[in-house]
Scaffold this motif. Structure first.
Motif, PDB file in Angstrom:
ATOM      1  N   GLN A  71       0.885  -1.224   0.212  1.00 33.80           N
ATOM      2  CA  GLN A  71      -0.036   0.133  -0.005  1.00 33.80           C
ATOM      3  C   GLN A  71       0.975   1.279  -0.047  1.00 33.80           C
ATOM      4  O   GLN A  71       0.620   2.251  -0.605  1.00 33.80           O
ATOM      5  CB  GLN A  71      -0.932   0.070   1.297  1.00 33.80           C
ATOM      6  N   ILE A  72       2.054   1.230   1.030  1.00 32.04           N
ATOM      7  CA  ILE A  72       2.935   2.301   0.970  1.00 32.04           C
ATOM      8  C   ILE A  72       3.603   2.387  -0.370  1.00 32.04           C
ATOM      9  O   ILE A  72       3.771   3.522  -0.941  1.00 32.04           O
ATOM     10  CB  ILE A  72       3.666   2.298   2.099  1.00 32.04           C
ATOM     11  N   ARG A  73       4.024   1.363  -0.972  1.00 32.49           N
ATOM     12  CA  ARG A  73       4.910   1.341  -2.107  1.00 32.49           C
ATOM     13  C   ARG A  73       3.892   2.172  -3.263  1.00 32.49           C
ATOM     14  O   ARG A  73       4.650   3.042  -4.169  1.00 32.49           O
ATOM     15  CB  ARG A  73       5.138   0.087  -2.651  1.00 32.49           C
ATOM     16  N   SER A  74       2.687   1.829  -3.285  1.00 31.65           N
ATOM     17  CA  SER A  74       1.812   2.413  -4.566  1.00 31.65           C
ATOM     18  C   SER A  74       1.800   3.862  -4.414  1.00 31.65           C
ATOM     19  O   SER A  74       1.403   4.710  -5.289  1.00 31.65           O
ATOM     20  CB  SER A  74       0.132   1.735  -4.575  1.00 31.65           C
ATOM     21  N   LEU A  75       2.045   4.451  -3.149  1.00 27.12           N
ATOM     22  CA  LEU A  75       1.895   5.934  -2.786  1.00 27.12           C
ATOM     23  C   LEU A  75       3.250   6.483  -3.400  1.00 27.12           C
ATOM     24  O   LEU A  75       3.068   7.758  -3.406  1.00 27.12           O
ATOM     25  CB  LEU A  75       1.693   6.128  -1.508  1.00 27.12           C
ATOM     26  N   GLY A  76       4.412   5.818  -3.298  1.00 27.15           N
ATOM     27  CA  GLY A  76       5.646   6.443  -3.656  1.00 27.15           C
ATOM     28  C   GLY A  76       6.315   7.232  -2.723  1.00 27.15           C
ATOM     29  O   GLY A  76       7.395   7.710  -3.161  1.00 27.15           O
ATOM     30  N   ARG A  77       5.672   7.381  -1.593  1.00 23.07           N
ATOM     31  CA  ARG A  77       6.442   8.361  -0.722  1.00 23.07           C
ATOM     32  C   ARG A  77       6.034   7.735   0.966  1.00 23.07           C
ATOM     33  O   ARG A  77       4.851   7.182   1.071  1.00 23.07           O
ATOM     34  CB  ARG A  77       5.965   9.842  -0.657  1.00 23.07           C
ATOM     35  N   PHE A  78       6.895   8.179   1.707  1.00 25.97           N
ATOM     36  CA  PHE A  78       6.845   7.486   3.160  1.00 25.97           C
ATOM     37  C   PHE A  78       7.527   8.360   4.065  1.00 25.97           C
ATOM     38  O   PHE A  78       8.381   9.087   3.701  1.00 25.97           O
ATOM     39  CB  PHE A  78       6.891   6.335   3.336  1.00 25.97           C
ATOM     40  N   CYS A  79       7.293   8.144   5.535  1.00 27.86           N
ATOM     41  CA  CYS A  79       8.068   8.544   6.415  1.00 27.86           C
ATOM     42  C   CYS A  79       8.459   7.772   7.493  1.00 27.86           C
ATOM     43  O   CYS A  79       7.820   6.840   7.940  1.00 27.86           O
ATOM     44  CB  CYS A  79       7.280   9.850   7.313  1.00 27.86           C
ATOM     45  N   ILE A  80       9.886   7.770   7.526  1.00 33.04           N
ATOM     46  CA  ILE A  80      10.717   6.779   8.692  1.00 33.04           C
ATOM     47  C   ILE A  80      10.379   7.578  10.033  1.00 33.04           C
ATOM     48  O   ILE A  80      11.062   8.962  10.156  1.00 33.04           O
ATOM     49  CB  ILE A  80      12.104   6.661   8.250  1.00 33.04           C
TER      50      ILE A  80
END
Length: 176
Positions: A71-80
């Motif tokens: 699901q996160i991969r499909s958004l292309g952005r994330f926060c650590i």
């Protein structure tokens, strides 16, 4: 570990249990990888590291069985979100399958819109740069776009299957 008559070391047999026991002697921090879909989503990850300063890259490795990473991969952005020494409960909460992991969690949006969990020792806003197969995990490379740390907050440390006690950090100086 055994030594034979010649003084050579006899290695252990490599099994999942021996890997966990031996690699567990390497202490690590704990992060929550988060993103904003139609609601905030995220998961706990222990396999996280700085990868490159120029260009600024990080890496983490979600299990291939993760249902949140696709699901996160499909958004292309994330926060650590680098969890702080007193956030072991959040580590456990974000590791639980089948629940709303953000239930009761205070957060605010990062510059790119991903959730930054309140009280973390640091956060790193990223765009997905690359992925590689890594056995039973996926090796994810993130391009760092924004980041921040709180020098008043020490990180949550994981060692040999346990969290370091919060009181442990009382003896450590704060490093600005």
């Amino acid at each position: 570990m055994k030594q034979n008559e010649a003084g050579d070391v006899t290695p252990q047999t490599v099994t999942p249990n021996s890997m966990r026991a031996v690699l567990g002697t390497f202490s690590s921090g704990i992060v929550v990888v988060s993103a904003m879909a139609d609601r905030p989503i995220g998961f706990t990850c222990q396999a996280f590291t700085s990868l490159s300063l120029e260009p600024p890259l990080i890496s983490f490795s979600p299990a291939r069985t993760s249902t949140t990473w696709p699901q996160i991969r499909s958004l292309g952005r994330f926060c650590i979100n680098v969890l702080a020494h007193d956030q072991a409960q959040l580590s456990e909460q974000f590791a639980q399958p089948g629940i709303d992991r953000f239930a009761g969690v205070d957060w605010s949006p990062s510059p790119m819109g991903s959730p930054v969990i309140a009280g973390v020792s640091a956060w790193i806003d990223c765009e997905l740069a690359d992925e590689h197969e890594g056995g039973d995990h996926t090796i994810v490379v993130g391009a760092v776009r924004a980041l921040h740390s709180d020098p008043q907050r020490h990180p949550l440390i994981f060692y040999r299957g346990h969290y370091a006690p919060s009181e442990h950090w009382q003896a450590w100086p704060l490093i600005p």
